[in-house]
Design a protein around this motif. Structure first.
Motif, PDB file in Angstrom:
ATOM      1  N   ALA A  12       0.848  -1.198   0.000  1.00  0.00           N
ATOM      2  CA  ALA A  12       0.000   0.000   0.000  1.00  0.00           C
ATOM      3  C   ALA A  12       0.880   1.243   0.000  1.00  0.00           C
ATOM      4  N   SER A  13       0.383   2.286  -0.660  1.00  0.00           N
ATOM      5  CA  SER A  13       1.139   3.530  -0.746  1.00  0.00           C
ATOM      6  C   SER A  13       0.163   4.704  -0.745  1.00  0.00           C
ATOM      7  N   GLU A  14       0.413   5.654   0.151  1.00  0.00           N
ATOM      8  CA  GLU A  14      -0.457   6.832   0.247  1.00  0.00           C
ATOM      9  C   GLU A  14       0.373   8.100   0.104  1.00  0.00           C
ATOM     10  N   ASN A  15      -0.057   8.996  -0.765  1.00  0.00           N
ATOM     11  CA  ASN A  15       0.521  10.336  -0.908  1.00  0.00           C
ATOM     12  C   ASN A  15       1.975  10.326  -1.401  1.00  0.00           C
ATOM     13  N   PHE A  16       2.404   9.215  -2.036  1.00  0.00           N
ATOM     14  CA  PHE A  16       3.796   9.115  -2.467  1.00  0.00           C
ATOM     15  C   PHE A  16       4.120  10.095  -3.591  1.00  0.00           C
ATOM     16  N   ASP A  17       3.167  10.337  -4.483  1.00  0.00           N
ATOM     17  CA  ASP A  17       3.405  11.286  -5.579  1.00  0.00           C
ATOM     18  C   ASP A  17       3.661  12.698  -5.022  1.00  0.00           C
ATOM     19  N   GLU A  18       2.879  13.092  -4.024  1.00  0.00           N
ATOM     20  CA  GLU A  18       3.067  14.414  -3.404  1.00  0.00           C
ATOM     21  C   GLU A  18       4.429  14.507  -2.718  1.00  0.00           C
ATOM     22  N   TYR A  19       4.828  13.418  -2.072  1.00  0.00           N
ATOM     23  CA  TYR A  19       6.149  13.388  -1.428  1.00  0.00           C
ATOM     24  C   TYR A  19       7.255  13.554  -2.473  1.00  0.00           C
ATOM     25  N   MET A  20       7.137  12.803  -3.569  1.00  0.00           N
ATOM     26  CA  MET A  20       8.167  12.893  -4.627  1.00  0.00           C
ATOM     27  C   MET A  20       8.223  14.299  -5.214  1.00  0.00           C
ATOM     28  N   LYS A  21       7.059  14.928  -5.393  1.00  0.00           N
ATOM     29  CA  LYS A  21       7.026  16.317  -5.877  1.00  0.00           C
ATOM     30  C   LYS A  21       7.776  17.221  -4.909  1.00  0.00           C
ATOM     31  N   ALA A  22       7.542  17.050  -3.607  1.00  0.00           N
ATOM     32  CA  ALA A  22       8.177  17.880  -2.580  1.00  0.00           C
ATOM     33  C   ALA A  22       9.698  17.709  -2.603  1.00  0.00           C
ATOM     34  N   VAL A  23      10.151  16.493  -2.883  1.00  0.00           N
ATOM     35  CA  VAL A  23      11.587  16.210  -2.957  1.00  0.00           C
ATOM     36  C   VAL A  23      12.195  16.839  -4.211  1.00  0.00           C
ATOM     37  N   GLY A  24      11.358  17.005  -5.259  1.00  0.00           N
ATOM     38  CA  GLY A  24      11.844  17.627  -6.493  1.00  0.00           C
ATOM     39  C   GLY A  24      12.004  16.656  -7.643  1.00  0.00           C
ATOM     40  N   ILE A  25      11.326  15.525  -7.567  1.00  0.00           N
ATOM     41  CA  ILE A  25      11.416  14.507  -8.615  1.00  0.00           C
ATOM     42  C   ILE A  25      10.488  14.883  -9.770  1.00  0.00           C
ATOM     43  N   GLY A  26      11.000  14.772 -10.975  1.00  0.00           N
ATOM     44  CA  GLY A  26      10.258  15.154 -12.172  1.00  0.00           C
ATOM     45  C   GLY A  26       9.087  14.232 -12.477  1.00  0.00           C
ATOM     46  N   GLN A  96      18.307  12.106   4.834  1.00  0.00           N
ATOM     47  CA  GLN A  96      19.071  12.428   3.617  1.00  0.00           C
ATOM     48  C   GLN A  96      19.203  13.941   3.517  1.00  0.00           C
ATOM     49  N   ASN A  97      20.435  14.410   3.274  1.00  0.00           N
ATOM     50  CA  ASN A  97      20.695  15.833   3.063  1.00  0.00           C
ATOM     51  C   ASN A  97      21.359  16.010   1.709  1.00  0.00           C
ATOM     52  N   TRP A  98      20.824  16.944   0.907  1.00  0.00           N
ATOM     53  CA  TRP A  98      21.397  17.240  -0.409  1.00  0.00           C
ATOM     54  C   TRP A  98      21.016  18.671  -0.791  1.00  0.00           C
ATOM     55  N   GLU A  99      21.933  19.356  -1.419  1.00  0.00           N
ATOM     56  CA  GLU A  99      21.682  20.701  -1.952  1.00  0.00           C
ATOM     57  C   GLU A  99      20.890  21.590  -0.996  1.00  0.00           C
ATOM     58  N   GLY A 100      21.230  21.565   0.283  1.00  0.00           N
ATOM     59  CA  GLY A 100      20.554  22.409   1.262  1.00  0.00           C
ATOM     60  C   GLY A 100      19.177  21.921   1.670  1.00  0.00           C
ATOM     61  N   LYS A 101      18.772  20.739   1.193  1.00  0.00           N
ATOM     62  CA  LYS A 101      17.460  20.177   1.527  1.00  0.00           C
ATOM     63  C   LYS A 101      17.655  18.950   2.413  1.00  0.00           C
ATOM     64  N   SER A 102      16.574  18.558   3.072  1.00  0.00           N
ATOM     65  CA  SER A 102      16.633  17.390   3.941  1.00  0.00           C
ATOM     66  C   SER A 102      15.290  16.668   3.928  1.00  0.00           C
ATOM     67  N   THR A 103      15.352  15.332   3.923  1.00  0.00           N
ATOM     68  CA  THR A 103      14.138  14.528   4.040  1.00  0.00           C
ATOM     69  C   THR A 103      14.407  13.414   5.046  1.00  0.00           C
ATOM     70  N   THR A 104      13.338  12.949   5.674  1.00  0.00           N
ATOM     71  CA  THR A 104      13.452  11.880   6.665  1.00  0.00           C
ATOM     72  C   THR A 104      12.542  10.730   6.261  1.00  0.00           C
ATOM     73  N   ILE A 105      13.081   9.513   6.374  1.00  0.00           N
ATOM     74  CA  ILE A 105      12.301   8.309   6.087  1.00  0.00           C
ATOM     75  C   ILE A 105      12.360   7.443   7.345  1.00  0.00           C
ATOM     76  N   GLU A 106      11.198   7.218   7.951  1.00  0.00           N
ATOM     77  CA  GLU A 106      11.120   6.408   9.166  1.00  0.00           C
ATOM     78  C   GLU A 106      10.537   5.049   8.817  1.00  0.00           C
TER      79      GLU A 106
END
Length: 133
Positions: A12-26, A96-106
């Motif tokens: 199951a996957s919820e809101n993954f597209d929105e997360y990828m958009k927030a990360v900057g994935i095309g 994960q830290n990259w280009e001044g951004k940060s994301t967390t995966i729990e």
């Protein structure tokens, strides 16, 4: 760490597209990622090096790490991140830290399922994996 070891399949996957958009994935990469149903294999070798391997029909990505030690990660979407994995209150927390951004995966095992919470700013995605025995 023992509870995380083994093979897991995305169910199951919820809101993954929105997360990828927030990360900057095309758009194109997101479309492929949304179709993928990854299998996740977590293991540890004799030297205590932990491996996390995500396999889809499109791509296989593997990271090897020790808890609390920063390492260089090339993410599935080819970001070059500085990553740290920690065990916090029974959760495997990846930062994960990259280009001044940060994301967390729990990652947390609840009721025999692996619950993966991806957090980028105020966007949260929940993905559920079940053991693939």
């Amino acid at each position: 760490m023992e509870q995380f070891m083994g093979t897991w399949k995305l169910t199951a996957s919820e809101n993954f597209d929105e997360y990828m958009k927030a990360v900057g994935i095309g758009f194109a990469s997101r479309q492929i990622a949304n179709l993928a149903k990854p299998s996740l294999l977590l293991s540890v070798d004799d030297q205590g090096l932990i491996s996390m391997k995500s396999t889809t029909t499109f791509k296989t990505v593997e990271i090897k790490f020790r808890l609390d030690e920063e390492f260089d990660e090339i993410t599935a979407d080819d970001r070059k991140a500085k990553t740290v994995m920690r065990l916090v209150d029974g959760k495997l927390v990846q930062t994960q830290n990259w280009e001044g951004k940060s994301t967390t995966i729990e990652r947390e095992v609840q009721g025999g399922k692996l619950i993966v919470k991806c957090i980028m700013d105020d966007v949260v995605s929940m993905r559920t994996y079940e053991r693939d025995e």
